[in-house]
Design a protein around this motif. Structure first.
Motif, PDB file in Angstrom:
ATOM      1  N   VAL A 140      39.307  78.999  29.683  1.00  0.00           N
ATOM      2  CA  VAL A 140      40.238  79.719  30.563  1.00  0.00           C
ATOM      3  C   VAL A 140      39.888  79.432  32.021  1.00  0.00           C
ATOM      4  O   VAL A 140      40.778  79.181  32.846  1.00  0.00           O
ATOM      5  CB  VAL A 140      40.215  81.235  30.269  1.00  0.00           C
ATOM      6  N   LEU A 141      38.608  79.446  32.354  1.00  0.00           N
ATOM      7  CA  LEU A 141      38.179  79.195  33.729  1.00  0.00           C
ATOM      8  C   LEU A 141      38.588  77.800  34.206  1.00  0.00           C
ATOM      9  O   LEU A 141      38.811  77.584  35.388  1.00  0.00           O
ATOM     10  CB  LEU A 141      36.665  79.370  33.864  1.00  0.00           C
ATOM     11  N   ARG A 142      38.690  76.866  33.273  1.00  0.00           N
ATOM     12  CA  ARG A 142      39.069  75.490  33.621  1.00  0.00           C
ATOM     13  C   ARG A 142      40.568  75.251  33.508  1.00  0.00           C
ATOM     14  O   ARG A 142      41.024  74.111  33.596  1.00  0.00           O
ATOM     15  CB  ARG A 142      38.328  74.522  32.707  1.00  0.00           C
ATOM     16  N   GLY A 143      41.324  76.319  33.276  1.00  0.00           N
ATOM     17  CA  GLY A 143      42.772  76.173  33.188  1.00  0.00           C
ATOM     18  C   GLY A 143      43.294  75.935  31.788  1.00  0.00           C
ATOM     19  O   GLY A 143      44.483  75.671  31.609  1.00  0.00           O
ATOM     20  N   GLY A 144      42.421  76.039  30.796  1.00  0.00           N
ATOM     21  CA  GLY A 144      42.833  75.815  29.420  1.00  0.00           C
ATOM     22  C   GLY A 144      43.450  77.049  28.794  1.00  0.00           C
ATOM     23  O   GLY A 144      43.519  78.115  29.404  1.00  0.00           O
ATOM     24  N   ALA A 145      43.885  76.883  27.551  1.00  0.00           N
ATOM     25  CA  ALA A 145      44.504  77.966  26.793  1.00  0.00           C
ATOM     26  C   ALA A 145      43.862  78.009  25.406  1.00  0.00           C
ATOM     27  O   ALA A 145      44.442  77.532  24.434  1.00  0.00           O
ATOM     28  CB  ALA A 145      46.010  77.761  26.695  1.00  0.00           C
TER      29      ALA A 145
ATOM     30  N   ILE B 194      43.803  85.162  31.462  1.00  0.00           N
ATOM     31  CA  ILE B 194      43.717  86.388  30.665  1.00  0.00           C
ATOM     32  C   ILE B 194      43.358  85.991  29.231  1.00  0.00           C
ATOM     33  O   ILE B 194      44.163  85.361  28.537  1.00  0.00           O
ATOM     34  CB  ILE B 194      45.056  87.155  30.647  1.00  0.00           C
ATOM     35  N   LEU B 195      42.158  86.354  28.816  1.00  0.00           N
ATOM     36  CA  LEU B 195      41.701  86.042  27.463  1.00  0.00           C
ATOM     37  C   LEU B 195      41.683  87.316  26.635  1.00  0.00           C
ATOM     38  O   LEU B 195      41.033  88.294  27.016  1.00  0.00           O
ATOM     39  CB  LEU B 195      40.299  85.426  27.491  1.00  0.00           C
ATOM     40  N   VAL B 196      42.405  87.313  25.529  1.00  0.00           N
ATOM     41  CA  VAL B 196      42.335  88.424  24.590  1.00  0.00           C
ATOM     42  C   VAL B 196      41.099  88.217  23.722  1.00  0.00           C
ATOM     43  O   VAL B 196      40.895  87.131  23.173  1.00  0.00           O
ATOM     44  CB  VAL B 196      43.608  88.506  23.709  1.00  0.00           C
TER      45      VAL B 196
ATOM     46  N   GLY C 206      44.783  82.956  26.422  1.00  0.00           N
ATOM     47  CA  GLY C 206      44.085  82.551  25.215  1.00  0.00           C
ATOM     48  C   GLY C 206      43.787  83.748  24.345  1.00  0.00           C
ATOM     49  O   GLY C 206      43.989  84.900  24.753  1.00  0.00           O
ATOM     50  N   TYR C 207      43.300  83.468  23.132  1.00  0.00           N
ATOM     51  CA  TYR C 207      43.065  84.530  22.156  1.00  0.00           C
ATOM     52  C   TYR C 207      41.876  84.119  21.305  1.00  0.00           C
ATOM     53  O   TYR C 207      41.893  83.057  20.680  1.00  0.00           O
ATOM     54  CB  TYR C 207      44.304  84.684  21.287  1.00  0.00           C
ATOM     55  N   VAL C 208      40.841  84.954  21.296  1.00  0.00           N
ATOM     56  CA  VAL C 208      39.673  84.688  20.469  1.00  0.00           C
ATOM     57  C   VAL C 208      39.335  85.955  19.690  1.00  0.00           C
ATOM     58  O   VAL C 208      39.501  87.073  20.203  1.00  0.00           O
ATOM     59  CB  VAL C 208      38.473  84.187  21.316  1.00  0.00           C
ATOM     60  N   LEU C 209      38.917  85.779  18.453  1.00  0.00           N
ATOM     61  CA  LEU C 209      38.567  86.920  17.616  1.00  0.00           C
ATOM     62  C   LEU C 209      37.148  87.390  17.910  1.00  0.00           C
ATOM     63  O   LEU C 209      36.251  86.582  18.157  1.00  0.00           O
ATOM     64  CB  LEU C 209      38.699  86.543  16.140  1.00  0.00           C
ATOM     65  N   LYS C 210      36.955  88.714  17.862  1.00  0.00           N
ATOM     66  CA  LYS C 210      35.640  89.295  18.133  1.00  0.00           C
ATOM     67  C   LYS C 210      34.589  88.823  17.150  1.00  0.00           C
ATOM     68  O   LYS C 210      33.408  88.818  17.474  1.00  0.00           O
ATOM     69  CB  LYS C 210      35.722  90.830  18.073  1.00  0.00           C
ATOM     70  N   GLU C 211      35.017  88.423  15.964  1.00  0.00           N
ATOM     71  CA  GLU C 211      34.062  88.013  14.943  1.00  0.00           C
ATOM     72  C   GLU C 211      33.376  86.682  15.285  1.00  0.00           C
ATOM     73  O   GLU C 211      32.383  86.324  14.665  1.00  0.00           O
ATOM     74  CB  GLU C 211      34.753  87.911  13.586  1.00  0.00           C
TER      75      GLU C 211
END
Length: 155
Positions: free
Chosen positions: A122-127, A82-84, A104-109
């Motif tokens: 995320v697909l590889r199991g990372g955060a 789940i990526l924000v 995980g969390y990434v900014l739209k900018e």
């Protein structure tokens, strides 16, 4: 690497919907692999009859906060990526989403490459955590400087 499908994109802004669709298609997804909805209600309606393999979730939606959806997704599938993808960078928004179960969390900018790298992580199991957010978290975790009691001598 075979891509997990379907991917749920919960985003209410049409321009960002198209941008995320383009980023996902550049990663190898097809449009038919993607479920793009603009509200929590639409996401829940889809999820009521079909699980997803990956979710990209905005926090501020017309009918509520994406954090509640993240809690539900995490409860249904503890291993779900789940990526924000959000414009919100307040500590409350970030920590609330991560506590709810966001991977995980990434900014739209961020540019498309950075968003793409976050999705791939995320697909590889990372955060993946947005670098701006990571810097703030690291600053919070730094120990307070010890009070100085005069010049230090090192032997």
């Amino acid at each position: 690497m075979s891509l997990p499908v379907p991917v749920l994109v919960v985003e209410d802004e049409p321009l960002l919907q198209r941008r995320l669709q383009n980023v996902l298609c550049q990663l190898g997804y097809t449009e038919s692999d993607l479920v793009i909805v603009d509200s929590l209600a639409a996401a829940r309606a889809y999820l009521s009859h079909q699980p997803v393999a990956l979710a990209l979730v905005d926090l501020e939606l017309p009918d509520g906060n994406g954090r509640s959806l993240i809690l539900e997704l995490r409860a249904d599938d503890p291993g779900l990526g789940i990526l924000v993808v959000s414009a919100w960078s307040s500590e409350e928004a970030i920590l609330g989403a991560l506590r709810a179960g966001a991977t995980g969390y990434v900014l739209k900018e961020r540019d498309d490459l950075e968003v793409s790298l976050s999705i791939r992580s995320v697909l590889r199991g990372g955060a993946p955590i947005d670098p701006f957010i990571a810097r703030r978290i690291i600053a919070e975790l730094q120990p307070a400087p010890a009070p100085s009691s005069g010049p230090e001598s090192h032997a």
